[in-house]
Design a protein around this motif. Structure first.
Motif, short mmCIF file in Angstrom:
data_model
loop_
_atom_site.label_atom_id
_atom_site.label_comp_id
_atom_site.label_asym_id
_atom_site.label_seq_id
_atom_site.Cartn_x
_atom_site.Cartn_y
_atom_site.Cartn_z
N GLN A 246 0.82 -1.20 0.00
CA GLN A 246 0.00 0.00 0.00
C GLN A 246 0.86 1.26 0.00
O GLN A 246 0.53 2.25 -0.67
N GLU A 249 1.98 1.69 -3.47
CA GLU A 249 0.88 2.19 -4.30
C GLU A 249 0.67 3.68 -4.07
O GLU A 249 0.46 4.44 -5.01
N LEU B 46 -12.78 -2.30 -6.44
CA LEU B 46 -11.55 -2.30 -5.65
C LEU B 46 -10.38 -1.72 -6.42
O LEU B 46 -9.56 -1.02 -5.89
N HIS B 47 -10.37 -2.01 -7.73
CA HIS B 47 -9.22 -1.65 -8.55
C HIS B 47 -8.88 -0.18 -8.41
O HIS B 47 -7.74 0.20 -8.22
N GLN B 49 -9.58 1.92 -6.01
CA GLN B 49 -9.00 2.24 -4.70
C GLN B 49 -7.57 1.70 -4.61
O GLN B 49 -6.67 2.36 -4.12
N ARG B 50 -7.41 0.45 -5.07
CA ARG B 50 -6.14 -0.22 -4.85
C ARG B 50 -5.00 0.47 -5.57
O ARG B 50 -3.91 0.58 -5.06
N GLY B 53 -3.93 3.15 -3.59
CA GLY B 53 -3.59 2.85 -2.21
C GLY B 53 -4.58 3.40 -1.20
O GLY B 53 -4.25 3.63 -0.06
N TYR B 55 -7.17 2.56 0.90
CA TYR B 55 -7.96 1.61 1.67
C TYR B 55 -7.30 1.47 3.02
O TYR B 55 -6.18 1.93 3.23
N ASP B 63 -7.82 -6.95 5.52
CA ASP B 63 -8.45 -6.06 4.56
C ASP B 63 -9.86 -6.60 4.26
O ASP B 63 -10.03 -7.46 3.40
N TRP B 66 -11.31 -6.48 0.54
CA TRP B 66 -10.63 -7.42 -0.36
C TRP B 66 -11.10 -8.85 -0.06
O TRP B 66 -11.37 -9.64 -0.96
N ARG B 148 -3.82 -10.86 4.66
CA ARG B 148 -4.84 -10.02 4.03
C ARG B 148 -6.25 -10.48 4.42
O ARG B 148 -7.16 -9.68 4.60
#
Lengths: 368, 311
Positions: A246, A249, B46-47, B49-50, B53, B55, B63, B66, B148
């Motif tokens: 994260q 990212e 999700l994509h 947000q992911r 980063g 989340y 998570d 996820w 996760r």
């Protein structure tokens, strides 16, 4: 403290060539109760300082001994511990970490020593990474039976010297602060250099959760520990954790899962050497397993609470990182340095008054 | 008489199977489509947000968003492959911490996944946090996946931390002694650790809910294990099953046994475990009580089960 009741504080910082030492000196300079700041380091500070006297020397026992007695130093902040192999090799670091700590403490010890407070900067890397780690390490938990990396061993040896010193000097407040990874626009640690790589190499199949402390919180913790001395062992870390993926990212970078999880010493170090990057073994364990600590004891002792959680710190750092080029372009204010030189030659009291005035003038723009 | 009923049942069952076979197949196909559809839309959400980063995970790297996106795969196995039958979900508290203690079987810990799905979809729709062995955190991909999805190490401090945060925690006190036992020993509970789970529950003042799972033992009938290879691979055992080395990777497909999961009434650790000198004895007593409850539950469920694959 008793020896200096009613007077300003006289502080010695050992290790100013890294961000935390310099940042602490900058905060103390703006503090009206601090009379004198002396720093000893082989290398200079990472940025210009106004009224800190810098002695460029190795940390030798006789030098420290002379300094603390002649200058009537009441507080020593020991900030040399480093596992950063990008600048120095392991042997040099071991000397600075362990022998440096031993020399500083030897210089401070003795019944005639004016030193009443010692703050030692340690690292949560002392817990080390491994599959058997609990989610959060507390100060009271037993460390793994054997250290797994050279840096863990260095930290243990250095902390042992500090604990021995505490036992021998019952009138001295001795605090060990175990810092987690510090990130921020000024912080130059292994973590920030790692995250600054164009594509961030990660361990195949591993995504640990980490704690990153923003530099503002780290400096705040350090200043509080210096100005409000307490005794004990404290983990300094933010609330919560953040996955490494994260952070990458948020930095807007790409994670490259290229570091093999087995045969690290052979393959990884060769590969990284080819890339002219060398990550020490404790850092590889950090990006494989990660570790996190419980910092409630520190928060309770100083009645403080970090401003940013791990996630917020990482997010803020990633935002600040994008404007780093702009920051670098700002030329240092040369005139101010010349002025300070002049003021210093005119006497310390005068310089302190100027510093005070500057503080008032700047108002709330600075913390501490 | 007995023979007749058996024949009768077999006949009627095969007849029923023949009649319903086409419909069942289309049903299953639509279930797979549903799964992919929901996963695709979930992943698309999700994509965005992911990639930025944006989340949050909890203190253990869990998570939830996820996990809920990948859950349809487990739900499909739950509904259509192992056809899990659940009873006693009313014993799971709607809020507050509780320690679920279950028997552990099968070479791969699918029982944890099925208990998680059962609580989430048929129980109080809460996430269950399972405690896992340290070798999993040393295994690439698996370490990433289980963290996760909300799992953490079976460390007393972690357990206490989760329970005090009002989470449902799932623990398998048998550990790898349970999953790695030979097929001939199926449904015979192993030693229940050293009662550490009772200690953790008592310290956090939460109840223990015994869980008995039937069907997991038959997913991989373990006939033996390959010596030395486990040390090399860093795993506790390398199993030999009727299919595993024989059919290659295909042998990894678990057998479609019929499962049943029973959640037993809560055992209050607060009243049973004293804080005085007899604490150690109380903890051992409660450990035995929990173990006995699960063993009785298994016996009951096995008596009710007529066929391994059809229930």
């Amino acid at each position: 403290m008793a020896a200096n009741e009613g007077q300003g504080r006289r502080i010695l910082i050992t290790g100013i060539s890294r961000f935390l030492g310099t940042g602490l000196a900058a905060i103390l300079e703006r503090h009206p109760d601090v009379d004198l700041i002396v720093a000893v380091d082989r290398n200079g500070p990472v940025r210009e300082l106004a009224r800190t006297d810098i002695i460029q020397s190795d940390l030798s026992h006789s030098l420290i001994r002379k300094l603390v007695r002649k200058l009537d130093i009441d507080t020593v902040v020991h900030a040399t511990m480093s596992g950063d192999t990008t600048r120095h090799n392991v042997r040099q670091l071991h000397d600075a970490n362990v022998i440096g700590t031993m020399n500083v403490l030897a210089g401070c010890s003795g019944t005639d020593s004016p030193v009443r407070n010692v703050v030692m900067l340690s690292d949560t890397a002392i817990y080390g990474g491994g599959p058997k780690n609990p989610a959060f390490w507390a100060e009271s938990m037993a460390l793994p039976a054997t250290p797994r990396t050279w840096y863990e061993r260095d930290l243990r040896e250095a902390e042992r010297y500090v604990n021995d010193f505490r036992a021998m000097q019952p009138n001295t407040e001795v605090a060990i602060l175990r810092f987690c990874e510090v990130v921020g626009p000024d912080s130059e640690s292994l973590m920030t250099e790692y995250l600054a790589l164009p594509a961030v190499p990660t361990m195949v199949g591993f995504d640990p959760v980490l704690q990153v402390l923003h530099q503002e919180d780290a400096l705040d913790a350090l200043a509080k520990a210096t100005l409000m001395p307490k005794s004990g062992l404290f983990n300094v870390a933010p609330h919560g954790v953040v996955p490494l993926s994260q952070i990458i990212e948020m930095m807007g970078k790409m994670a490259l899962p290229i570091i093999p999880f087995a045969g690290q010493e052979v393959f990884v170090q060769t590969a990284l050497r080819l890339l002219r990057r060398q990550f020490p073994s404790h850092f590889l364990r950090l990006i494989q397993y990660g570790w996190a600590v419980d910092s409630h004891l520190w928060e309770r002792t100083w009645g403080t609470r970090p401003q940013y959680t791990a996630l917020e710190a990482a997010a803020l750092f990633s935002r600040q990182y994008r404007t780093r080029k702009l920051q670098e372009e700002q030329t240092p204010y040369v005139y101010e340095a010349q002025l300070e030189e002049f003021l210093r030659s005119k006497g310390r009291q005068h310089a302190k008054d100027v510093a005070k005035k500057e503080l008032e003038h700047q108002g709330g723009s600075h913390r501490g | 008489m007995a023979e007749q009923t058996v024949i009768g049942r077999k006949a009627s069952q095969s007849g029923a199977a023949r009649r319903t076979a086409p419909r069942k197949r289309t049903e299953e196909r639509s279930a797979i489509f549903d799964m992919f559809r929901s996963m695709r839309s979930g992943l698309a959400d999700l994509h965005e947000q992911r990639i930025r980063g944006e989340y949050t995970t909890d203190d253990f790297g869990f998570d939830p968003a996820w996990t809920e996106t990948i859950l349809p795969v487990a739900k499909l196995a739950y509904d259509h492959y192992w056809r899990v039958e659940v009873s006693g979900v009313e014993n799971i508290p709607l809020e507050g911490g509780a320690l679920l203690v279950s028997n552990h079987a099968g070479v791969f810990p699918f029982d944890a996944a099925m208990i998680k799905v059962a609580v989430l979809s048929e129980g109080p729709s809460r996430h269950v946090r399972a405690l896992v062995a340290d070798w999993m955190f040393n295994t690439p991909f698996l370490s990433w996946f289980i963290r996760r999805a909300g799992q953490t190490l079976g460390h007393p401090d972690d357990t206490f931390r989760l329970l005090s945060a009002h989470q449902l925690v799932l623990v398998f006190p048998e550990g790898i002694r349970g999953t790695g036992k030979p097929f001939s020993e199926r449904y015979r509970l192993r030693r229940f650790g050293r009662g550490g789970f009772v200690e953790a529950a008592a310290r956090a003042h939460v109840p223990i809910i015994p869980v008995s799972v039937v069907g997991s033992e038959e997913t991989y009938p373990m006939l033996g294990e390959v010596p030395y290879l486990n040390k090399l691979m860093g795993v506790p055992y390398v199993p030999i099953t009727p299919t595993l080395p024989l059919l290659g990777p295909l042998g990894l497909v678990p057998l479609p046994s019929k499962w049943s999961i029973n959640f037993h009434p809560p055992i209050q650790t607060d009243t049973l475990v004293s804080t005085g000198a007899s604490r150690a004895a109380d903890i051992m007593d409660v450990t035995e009580l929990v173990r006995g409850t699960i063993q009785d539950g298994l016996r009951q469920q096995l008596m009710d089960r007529r066929s391994v694959f059809f229930g």
